[in-house]
Design an enzyme around this catalytic site. Sequence first.
Site, PDB file in Angstrom:
ATOM      1  N   CYS A 168      10.941   0.369  -1.977  1.00 41.57           N
ATOM      2  CA  CYS A 168      10.377  -0.505  -3.012  1.00 41.57           C
ATOM      3  C   CYS A 168       8.863  -0.625  -2.975  1.00 41.57           C
ATOM      4  O   CYS A 168       8.285  -1.332  -3.790  1.00 41.57           O
ATOM      5  CB  CYS A 168      11.042  -1.869  -2.915  1.00 41.57           C
ATOM      6  SG  CYS A 168      12.837  -1.690  -2.869  1.00 41.57           S
ATOM      7  N   HIS A 301       6.253  -9.880  -4.770  1.00 40.42           N
ATOM      8  CA  HIS A 301       7.388  -8.958  -4.764  1.00 40.42           C
ATOM      9  C   HIS A 301       8.604  -9.703  -5.318  1.00 40.42           C
ATOM     10  O   HIS A 301       9.335  -9.174  -6.135  1.00 40.42           O
ATOM     11  CB  HIS A 301       7.631  -8.445  -3.350  1.00 40.42           C
ATOM     12  CG  HIS A 301       8.638  -7.339  -3.270  1.00 40.42           C
ATOM     13  ND1 HIS A 301       8.499  -6.167  -3.968  1.00 40.42           N
ATOM     14  CD2 HIS A 301       9.797  -7.229  -2.573  1.00 40.42           C
ATOM     15  CE1 HIS A 301       9.532  -5.376  -3.710  1.00 40.42           C
ATOM     16  NE2 HIS A 301      10.342  -6.001  -2.878  1.00 40.42           N
ATOM     17  N   HIS A 338      14.435  -5.227 -10.637  1.00 41.40           N
ATOM     18  CA  HIS A 338      13.748  -4.536  -9.546  1.00 41.40           C
ATOM     19  C   HIS A 338      13.777  -3.044  -9.853  1.00 41.40           C
ATOM     20  O   HIS A 338      14.840  -2.423  -9.855  1.00 41.40           O
ATOM     21  CB  HIS A 338      14.463  -4.844  -8.230  1.00 41.40           C
ATOM     22  CG  HIS A 338      13.686  -4.447  -7.016  1.00 41.40           C
ATOM     23  ND1 HIS A 338      12.709  -3.476  -7.039  1.00 41.40           N
ATOM     24  CD2 HIS A 338      13.736  -4.899  -5.735  1.00 41.40           C
ATOM     25  CE1 HIS A 338      12.195  -3.335  -5.824  1.00 41.40           C
ATOM     26  NE2 HIS A 338      12.799  -4.194  -5.009  1.00 41.40           N
TER      27      HIS A 338
END
Lengths: 417, 86
Positions: A168, A301, A338
Amino acid sequence: MGRMPTTSDSRRVVVTGVGAVCGFGWGVEPLETGLRAGATALLPFSRFDHSRHRTHLAAQVPEPPSGVAASFPAWRRLTQADRFALFAAAEAVSQAGLAAPLGPAAGVFFGSSTGGMFETELFYRELARKGGRPRLSALASQPVSGPGDAVGRHLQVAGPVRTISSACSSATLALGAALDAIRAGEVEVAIAGGSDSLCQLTYAGFNSLRAVAEGPCRPFREGRDGMSIGEGAAVFVLEPLALALQRGALPLAELAGAGSCCDAHHMTAPDPAGEGAAAAVEAALADAGVAAGRVDFVNAHGTGTPLNDAAEWRALERVFGPRGRLLPLTATKGAVGHLLGSAGAIEALATLLCLRAGEVHPTPGDGPVDPALPLALVTGRPLPLRAEVAVSVNLAFGGSNAALVLSRFPAPADRAA
Amino acid sequence: MSEAQATPARIKRLIVSSLNLDGMRPEMIDDHAPLFGEGLGLDSVDALELVVALEKEFGIKIKSQEIGREVFSSVASLSQYIESRN
């Protein structure tokens, strides 16, 4: 800072074009509209059969507008991730006033987590079917380098074409690598960003970890119960400030700094103390030559998992001290999900759009902010804020933490000069 | 043999199904139109894909040196080649 920045400062790098594809649609405009509205693209989806999975939402990219397929060669053979990447890159390059061939002075710096995994899954499903005839070309862009390679090919980039895959934080590190390459004089134009598509591997994988929320993710909210997965791409055209001004390009913002640090803690869980994440943000600020006190807002995040958001808050508290509680904070994942290997790019783009619009986009998600996390989450409607400096953070599996510093262009010192 | 089972018709169906040609129907392909470059606009990846599909469909083996411009120039030439192998 030791000295005021000047437009001839060779370390200064600006963004001259941006492009995006996400659950809101194709192009930067639907992303910006969705973010400002506080909308979420996390909805029931159809890309693959998820009837036997735990959860049934994702931010799936809609069908492309008519005419898109015909404007790219061999579109029929491109993976979803390649298509998103190509469209976003073409949009960014067009805004920058550039065109193929970009040649040897240009480079591609791309992040992806799963590349052509979705098409690879289709290939094996067909291969396993009795009498099945899988299309061999479904494997042509199976590697995780597929999207970046497709962009390089399409734009005829003859400089370095590099893919970073660190889960990520992939695209965040790719943008940092592009920044370094420009500062080092390796390239004069960097096409940087990331692309990932929905696939069974990640959808089932995160579900197996019980990390996916049944409803849309609710970053930093009380009782939050997991992440939501999205797909898409975001691409930046980066150039040295001096060269951009010389050729008459219009800088959209400055990519002022990048930093990364590893937790060295656990395969999937973040260091609960947030030390590595804090170190990454501090490294990015140091790289930008910006004191923590000058940061106006943070794009976190903010996955919406209990552990991530708590650890991230601790990291921000370390960096910003008591001021952290007042610092406007947003999390783009509530809107587009995401994007995994592409998250760092779409979130840096959301940050840039906020800088330019003079407002911080709200974080979609129901319920009150977690009282254990005393932070200033922007919710409901955009927060008007004429910000000069913003930080975008990404925290990945493996403890790979990365942060970017973006700033308004022209900077105050440029305006005074 | 009916028209649909004739070799050219089978090849056309194979081209459309194995090369993912959106919006293309088998009957839209001309027997004598060039497959590569101009005409249908196929490329080298399509050629590889087509070789594998033809091998399975017709139970033949096509050696790489036989993937010549002549054999793969049109549906008619492919059809002639396949019939000569059976």
